[in-house]
Design an enzyme around this catalytic site. Sequence first.
Site, PDB file in Angstrom:
ATOM      1  N   CYS A 265      17.610  33.002  -7.197  1.00  0.00           N
ATOM      2  CA  CYS A 265      18.291  33.218  -5.849  1.00  0.00           C
ATOM      3  C   CYS A 265      18.655  31.929  -4.820  1.00  0.00           C
ATOM      4  O   CYS A 265      19.539  31.849  -3.832  1.00  0.00           O
ATOM      5  CB  CYS A 265      17.789  34.386  -5.039  1.00  0.00           C
ATOM      6  N   HIS A 313      13.577  37.347  -1.449  1.00  0.00           N
ATOM      7  CA  HIS A 313      15.000  37.285  -1.999  1.00  0.00           C
ATOM      8  C   HIS A 313      16.455  36.408  -1.233  1.00  0.00           C
ATOM      9  O   HIS A 313      16.050  36.847   0.300  1.00  0.00           O
ATOM     10  CB  HIS A 313      15.197  38.274  -2.451  1.00  0.00           C
ATOM     11  N   HIS A 325      24.596  37.038  -5.147  1.00  0.00           N
ATOM     12  CA  HIS A 325      23.346  36.537  -5.349  1.00  0.00           C
ATOM     13  C   HIS A 325      23.282  35.824  -6.689  1.00  0.00           C
ATOM     14  O   HIS A 325      23.995  36.988  -7.613  1.00  0.00           O
ATOM     15  CB  HIS A 325      22.724  37.497  -3.824  1.00  0.00           C
TER      16      HIS A 325
END
Length: 350
Positions: A265, A313, A325
């Site tokens: 990520c 994240h 993402h």
Amino acid sequence: MAAHRRPKQRNLGGTAARTALTVALAGAATGTLFEGAGHADPGSTPERLKAKADTLYREAEEATERYNGAKEAAAEARTALDGLRDEAARRTARLNAARDALGSIATAQYRAGGIDPAVQLALSSDPDAYLAGAEYAERAGSRQVATLAGIREENRELAQLRAEADGRLAELTARQDELARHRKAVREKLAAAQSVLARMAPAEQVAYASGDSTPPGRADRDDAPGGAVVADAPNPRAAQAIAYAYGALGKPYVWGATGPSAYDCSGLTQAAWRSAGVSLPRTTYTQIDSGHRVPRSQLAPGDLVFFYSGVSHVGLYIGNGQMIHAPRPGAPVRVAPIDEMPFAGATRVA
């Protein structure tokens, strides 16, 4: 300026879909998604298994970010150690040159009838003893005094450099140990998640791999997922970062990866903004401090959006409540709503 037209989506199907899924899973852990297929656990509902897999993947991502941080710190410690060693080598060479110069003086004095006691002391292992004695300093010529002062300073600085190098070596060793621990934690979490997935029925495994949001696939910049129009980027750099992220759609998540063939990520957001000439740090918990915070109500395309209480994240906001993402192993880079995870904050970097 407008960052995007309405993106057209090209879904992967048939052989392409199977190939993309296989590549994604190869980076997740040893084994495949369908290990144990057909042996669904009758004692667990699909919802419970999915929740357990989600938890394990989230924990794996937290460990991945710690791994990324330790890897970056180890690299910095290695660079610093190499620099200190190079400088110590240069100073050692200068020290040897200065001592050679004293040796030449001593040779000349010997040929002239003897070695000056001051020079004898200077050539010993403790030149400071010479300079501490005023009577010897008075007997030495100005050239010897300057040379001896230089030797003393080089000795002092060399000792300091060696001490710093020892400290950096200890730091590097600690960072490498930390790196190994986080690598082990990631692999264990991924293996546990794979074990949970193996308890699902094949159809449930496929559904979990595809995710609940927009199906994975490479989109161009003409149509946004679900037909929504992507909002205009506020500046050319944000537009470039978003364009890069669109170009990464469909590429696999691999922990520790920063592109161009796979990403985790924070590796995706770092690479996207790097393409726009902006250098971001490596991890989610450092990227959140790389610009200025913005409230959720004021999000603009290009902002970094962070999730979970541990800021484990990150995605790249593209407007209209959507982000691009890299979700987790087995789920390629995709467009998703920012509402699908607990929101932790947002940062504007340009």
